[in-house]
Every structure is written in C-alpha cells, then in structure tokens.
Design a protein around this motif. Sequence first.
Motif, PDB file in Angstrom:
ATOM      1  N   TYR B 292      44.725  41.007  36.020  1.00  0.00           N
ATOM      2  CA  TYR B 292      44.132  39.337  36.839  1.00  0.00           C
ATOM      3  C   TYR B 292      44.041  39.778  38.554  1.00  0.00           C
ATOM      4  O   TYR B 292      44.187  40.350  39.424  1.00  0.00           O
ATOM      5  CB  TYR B 292      44.857  38.184  36.998  1.00  0.00           C
ATOM      6  N   ARG B 293      43.287  39.095  38.767  1.00  0.00           N
ATOM      7  CA  ARG B 293      43.058  39.519  40.626  1.00  0.00           C
ATOM      8  C   ARG B 293      42.901  38.184  41.402  1.00  0.00           C
ATOM      9  O   ARG B 293      42.808  37.234  40.691  1.00  0.00           O
ATOM     10  CB  ARG B 293      41.109  40.323  40.976  1.00  0.00           C
ATOM     11  N   ARG B 294      43.165  38.044  42.726  1.00  0.00           N
ATOM     12  CA  ARG B 294      42.281  37.227  43.372  1.00  0.00           C
ATOM     13  C   ARG B 294      41.630  37.617  44.342  1.00  0.00           C
ATOM     14  O   ARG B 294      41.948  38.478  44.753  1.00  0.00           O
ATOM     15  CB  ARG B 294      43.991  36.839  44.512  1.00  0.00           C
ATOM     16  N   GLY B 327      50.198  46.044  43.390  1.00  0.00           N
ATOM     17  CA  GLY B 327      48.523  46.382  43.826  1.00  0.00           C
ATOM     18  C   GLY B 327      47.636  47.039  44.704  1.00  0.00           C
ATOM     19  O   GLY B 327      48.502  48.158  45.493  1.00  0.00           O
ATOM     20  N   SER B 372      38.596  41.772  46.905  1.00  0.00           N
ATOM     21  CA  SER B 372      39.731  41.615  45.913  1.00  0.00           C
ATOM     22  C   SER B 372      40.714  41.594  46.027  1.00  0.00           C
ATOM     23  O   SER B 372      41.445  43.291  46.279  1.00  0.00           O
ATOM     24  CB  SER B 372      38.697  42.280  44.788  1.00  0.00           C
ATOM     25  N   TRP B 373      42.456  40.735  45.337  1.00  0.00           N
ATOM     26  CA  TRP B 373      43.400  41.629  45.421  1.00  0.00           C
ATOM     27  C   TRP B 373      43.215  42.028  43.738  1.00  0.00           C
ATOM     28  O   TRP B 373      43.426  41.006  42.965  1.00  0.00           O
ATOM     29  CB  TRP B 373      44.601  40.747  45.292  1.00  0.00           C
ATOM     30  N   GLU B 374      43.899  42.671  43.277  1.00  0.00           N
ATOM     31  CA  GLU B 374      44.135  43.057  41.827  1.00  0.00           C
ATOM     32  C   GLU B 374      44.753  43.898  40.939  1.00  0.00           C
ATOM     33  O   GLU B 374      45.663  45.171  42.397  1.00  0.00           O
ATOM     34  CB  GLU B 374      42.783  43.169  41.144  1.00  0.00           C
TER      35      GLU B 374
END
Lengths: 124, 384
Positions: B292-294, B327, B372-374
């Motif tokens: 998942y990503r933020r 990540g 994106s942080w994934e």
Amino acid sequence: MNYKIKTIDSKDYIIRNNDDGSQTGCTVGTSDYEQFLQDAKTIGIATCVEGPTVGVTTDYKEARKAEYPPLEDQLDKIYHSGVDAWKDDIKVIKDKYPKSQVGVTTVAAVPSWVQTEVAALESS
Amino acid sequence: MTVRVSKPALNIREKLSELDNPVGNHGTQLMKSADAAESFDLVRAGRKNIVINGNMTIDQRYGGSAHTIPGANTYVLDRWAGWSNQASKFSVQRVADAPTEEGLKYSSKCTSLSAFSAANGDWFGYNHRIEANNISQGLLGTANAKTFTLSFWVKSSLTGSWYGAIRTKGSSPDRSYPFDYTINNANTWEKKTLTFTGAVDGTWGSGTAEGICLWWDLGTGSTYQGDGYVWHSDNKTGIKASPFIAVNGATWYITGVQLELGTVATPFEHRSYGEELALCQRYYWQVNDNKYRRVNGYKRHDSNVHFEVQSPVPMRQAPAPTLSDGGIFTNFQGQFGSTQSNPTISEWNIDTGQGLIVIESNYSSTHLSIPSWEGYQLQLSAEL
C-alpha cells in the motif's frame, strides 16, 4: 542505546531501536511508553537513553560528493570550456568543504523530564 | 331413543403433576421474575462478553506463527500478551486447537522453552488487559461493585493446581485477587469458571486507561503470591506458582475466555469476525505486506516528512508507530532513492482516528511534496 530522544518543533519524542532493526515511536500513554519508563528505570537512563541530536556536520567527502555536478555535465564542461575552467569549478567546491571538515553529530543531554517520569514510576 | 356419550376418565392428580414437569429451576426463576429487566438479567441476553478476542481468532501480528516473549509485556495474539521479566523463557502462538463444545476453533498456546527455576521476584504470565471504558458497568472500587463470572477453556501437558489473579492497574497494580483452578487430565480441554465480586475500594483506572487485568500465572516467584479469593492491596499474581515455567516443553492452552456480569457462566458469546477485528483494531492495526501507499506527504526544511494516517476504527489513544520497513518515495514512476526511519505521531484526533505520522528521510531536497510513500511496513499500537 536502546532509546533516542527526537525533538520536533520543541517537542520531545521517544524512538526505540528494536532488536529486529525496526524503530518504534513510543507515544505517551501506550504500553510502548510504559516499557520505555520501565527500561529507563531498570537499565538506567544513562545506559539506554540518548538525548536529541542538535547538530550534524557532514564529512567533507560526503559534502563534496553531494555538490559535484553530474559526471556528464563535467565532461561537457571540459569539452566546451577546457580543463582549467572545469578545475576552477571543482576547486570552488573543494575549498568550500576542506579536508579538515569531519563528520560530527552533536547530541544534547537527556531532557530532565525523563528523570522526573522515571522517579514517579519508582515511587508508585 | 337414548344416546350414551362416554369420555375417558380424567385423572386430575396426574394432570396437576404434569404442570410441574416441563419447567426446570431456571424456568421457575423466569416465571417468578418481577419485570422485564429481571427476566433479561436471568437470561443473560444482550452483549455480555467483556473480553475481546476471547476465542483467539484474531492474530494480526503473527498470523499463527510462534513468538518468543522477551523480557517485557508482549502482545502476540490481539489483546493477549505474554509477560515475564526473564527473556526467552516461553513462546506464544495461535493454534487451530480448541474444544468443540462451544464452536471454538483457535486457542493461545504457550510453550515453556526451558526448565527455569524462578527466583522470588521473577514473574511469568499470560494476560488480558481491559480498558476501563469497557468495564465501567462493574462499578469497581465503589460500595456497589458488581459480581463477575470468568469462564475459560484450558488444557495443559501438566495436571494439578494452576493459578491466576484479577488485577487492577491503579498503581502497579493497586488491587489483586488471586485464584486457583485444577487441571484434572493432561492434554484434555476442561472448562473452568470463577465468580468474584469486585473490590469495593482501591484506585481503579477510568476512561481509556487500564481498568482490569486478567492474569493467568505461568510460574511467578513467591514475592507475588498471596492468599486466594480475597482482594489484596498490592500486586499478587496467584496463590502459588503454576508449574509451567519449571518444565521444559510444557504446554498450556487457553480459549473461550468470557468475563460477564452476574454469577452464572453462560455459553461463550461468538461475535462476527469483522466485529471482533474492529474491536482489536482499536488497540492495534498494521500495514505489513509492502503493497500500500500513502500519497502527498510533505518534506519540510529538515529531514522530517509528514503523512496523514487514518485508522480503520478510532483507536484508544494516539498510537505508537513501528516502522519495520521504511519503504520508498516515488513519483508513481521513478524512485527517489531515499530511506525512511524513526516514526512518530505528531498529531492525533482520538474521536476520528485520524492523525499525522512523521518519518525521517535522507532524501536531500526540502520544502516539497512527496507524491508517494510505498512498500513500507507500519504497525500502529495503542495497547494498554
């Protein structure tokens, strides 16, 4: 050190470095924070808690490396302007970060509230 | 013409006797109840089990793998923790082994990893901590403290006397109530019940603090032992030491744990999986599969990057974040080549379960949005 104090906008946070390489932010009121106080009490604050990092000076090698232009730009510079012009550009960076500059991390003392909290735990 | 009508003889005594037969003792109590409230109480209708994950179904952290307990209170199955001051003396695991009588499927299995001789001050136990909000109806610490019944299924490789205690946090803890139970047959599921009246005094937590702790002892030293079935004003974990920790390879299983008001141990209350999971996520949830990503974080003038977090349900309080995989940052195509670490929660709204997580990144640029942080692994804990 098992725990590290991290200060953001004048507020202190507790970071625990876990054995598996992960890190946990020990938020006040959680069992992780309770464990932090327990460890500080049994192991000792001086042994397991490190104060906040207040300043970092980058080693001259790392500082120069980060500032040198990309290799293709340097080759382009030599092709169009000659080696002497390229050396002038590089010297500016080398002078900016002399070899006497070594990497230093400055760590402040553990804030006094930690001792206060641990003392409260001991008296309970 | 004479018409003769006949009918079988009626035995009035027999008919009266039949009236008594179909109504058992409980039925008689129901018929005598004065009002609906009393009937409701007698039937034990409605939600009753104060214990969360009492059927040991939810295991977000380890998904059925065994975990060795370090020298700290350590949650393995959701809401259930092993605790010892000695590291690596026993492990905890969710296993598909349970009594069939009440439709149970899973249990917690504790395994002793050595034949350890506990010192007086050592402790070993398996415990469940209940938020004060969820047990306020018990009026603990008041003159009107209610009576509770604890029931659970247990089995062990070791027979004989085992011990436990009801404890309140207060201050470390403030009140404790030791009890015992007997395991009659090795490796056989047995149901145990304990009825106790809450302490009428002492300091008890309120709100989101710890209200009460159910402790099953696994071999605690004599410092924490005390007389059974009375409230002590200090920290007791049992009447004596349970035999578990002194026997290498000993096993102890528990499931179907129910704590309810009243004097009767009613059948185990099964809740839906989704409901039980949501109850557990008030205390812990995780994103652990790197999938998942933020999006749209912000890196400010220093190394700190802020991302919004929304928990599945409102958590008990601002959680403690653990980052087990930092990540990567990307722009949905290329990677930024950075590493992330040192998570903290800088803001949290308890009512909505929404807040800000701050992570450190060595990405050199500042004052910019991180698209994106994934690929990270993040665990958020608000355990008691």
